[in-house]
Design an enzyme around this catalytic site. Sequence first.
Site, mmCIF file in Angstrom:
data_model
loop_
_atom_site.group_PDB
_atom_site.id
_atom_site.type_symbol
_atom_site.label_atom_id
_atom_site.label_comp_id
_atom_site.label_asym_id
_atom_site.label_seq_id
_atom_site.Cartn_x
_atom_site.Cartn_y
_atom_site.Cartn_z
ATOM 1 N N GLY A 180 0.760 -1.225 0.183
ATOM 2 C CA GLY A 180 0.031 0.043 -0.172
ATOM 3 C C GLY A 180 1.003 1.348 0.031
ATOM 4 N N GLY A 182 1.361 5.094 2.146
ATOM 5 C CA GLY A 182 1.522 5.803 3.408
ATOM 6 C C GLY A 182 1.895 7.376 2.942
ATOM 7 N N GLY A 185 5.424 7.126 2.114
ATOM 8 C CA GLY A 185 5.836 6.496 0.929
ATOM 9 C C GLY A 185 5.088 5.321 0.765
ATOM 10 N N VAL A 187 4.751 1.256 0.873
ATOM 11 C CA VAL A 187 5.170 -0.016 1.903
ATOM 12 C C VAL A 187 5.013 -1.395 0.998
ATOM 13 C CG1 VAL A 187 4.281 -1.099 4.025
ATOM 14 C CG2 VAL A 187 3.566 1.368 3.744
ATOM 15 N N ASP A 301 -0.361 7.369 21.986
ATOM 16 C CA ASP A 301 -1.257 6.917 20.906
ATOM 17 C C ASP A 301 -1.669 5.356 21.158
ATOM 18 O OD1 ASP A 301 -3.256 7.200 19.053
ATOM 19 O OD2 ASP A 301 -1.677 7.310 17.246
ATOM 20 N N LEU A 321 3.578 9.453 17.600
ATOM 21 C CA LEU A 321 3.681 10.287 18.500
ATOM 22 C C LEU A 321 4.479 10.282 19.429
ATOM 23 C CD1 LEU A 321 -0.331 10.903 18.324
ATOM 24 C CD2 LEU A 321 1.229 12.389 17.033
#
Length: 487
Positions: A180, A182, A185, A187, A301, A321
């Site tokens: 995919g 992100g 860039g 993945v 997170d 985070l």
Amino acid sequence: MDGSLVTEEIRILPFYHGLLPREDISDLLRREGQFLLRISETKEDEGEKTLVISFRRALDPTINRQSIEDKVKSGRSGSGKRSTRRTITSGTKKVDREKEKMEADKRLIKHAIVHLVNNRYTIDQKESFETLLKLIEYHSRRDAVINERGKQISCRLEYPVIRQSWEYEHSDIQLEKKLGNGEFGEVWKGKIRRRQDGKWVNGAIKLSKGENAASKKKRKEVMLEIRMMRDLKHPNVVHAYGVAVLQNPIYILIELVSGGDLQKFLKNKGRNQKSKEKRLLVFHAACGIEYIHANGIIHRDLAARNCLYDGRRLRISDFGLSVKGPTYEIPSGGNQRLPIRWLSPEVLTEGKFSFESDVWAFGCLVCEIYANGEAPYDGKTNSEVKEILLDNGKPGLAVGMWKKLATFLNDGIFLPERDRASMRGVVDFLSLAIDIPRPDELHSDDETRTIASIAATTTTTTTSTAPSEAGTINSSGHALLIPLNLG
């Protein structure tokens, strides 16, 4: 000197570190006279690159060497069992030591630009050489004097620092299947040849995209995340192999967990889980978070969407985070999108994250596990959730939650910050209640007991009748975020 002029002769030097960012340098240059070669991106918008020699210079004679070294080295914690409070204090001291180290590094680590003038290399515009190696050999015996903002800095290149075990060659990576895209860039699923033993293992590989300012900003964020992860080695924390930065595109290399994120698993199969399996999910999450806190990191997170699960072991993931603790205050006037349903009350009222706010988020993660992936406060809007938190409220507990655990959430976690259990205390409670040793008490060939092996040897026990706020949620992370403006 543009980075495109880096020759193969330079690229194969063992102390050439490619596009390794400045923030990684301080951990490598620890001794006076150490140096390394790298590419520096000097103008973000224009993509200008410069070849530089980063080096650790001698201490200024006016600075008290002993006082600096004492500050950096002091406060090392001993080994052995520790109390909950000492665990938190240890994390605090570790962060304080790192701040002292950063201040010293800023004074002592400098960067000499390598100029190519008439096909000869120089760093001081005085002595020049046919090859870079000859320049380094010369300045290993004689100081160069470089100019830094009008100040003369002495530079001697004595000890080259070679690439580390987490710095990979692009030839160590094989891309197999695109998974995919992100923000950083693409993945990919692929193979990674481990540096320590040469063994090829499955991995998730993130490829950087673009050379514009926005792409570089995201790349800097991802490099910060991987920097925080690469020293974490625990069975319940996703493993980062390292980076490949000798050339573009930059590769970020992490452990591939075949099952995907925990939230999707819970939504698809959570209703079929045995009670003991859910307890082990909770235990695995607690052990991973305790380890992260012991390393002075606040995750910020924690949620099922940021845990990975392969049907055997849960791993804490997504450190985008995360910050070094013990506390982190949202900058005044900042407007950040935060996961409101996992926030503790003091984050809303004070804008402060801490180890204790992670403990609250862990409690919300437990609620997700027992609600089969449904978010805390299901059925309520973000504004309603905010009002509940400001009124000292807490998430509802799912029907069927283990009674001991439900009691512990109410009496030990969903409390004011000062009264909350530490993650050390949470793991101690779970270890005793489930009758399973902590990961650090298991044999090395059995890092953590798997969900399936535990469930196969136990039976379901009595559950509670806690009220449910279950329902279906949008799995999109953005649907669960709320802007927080502290201005």
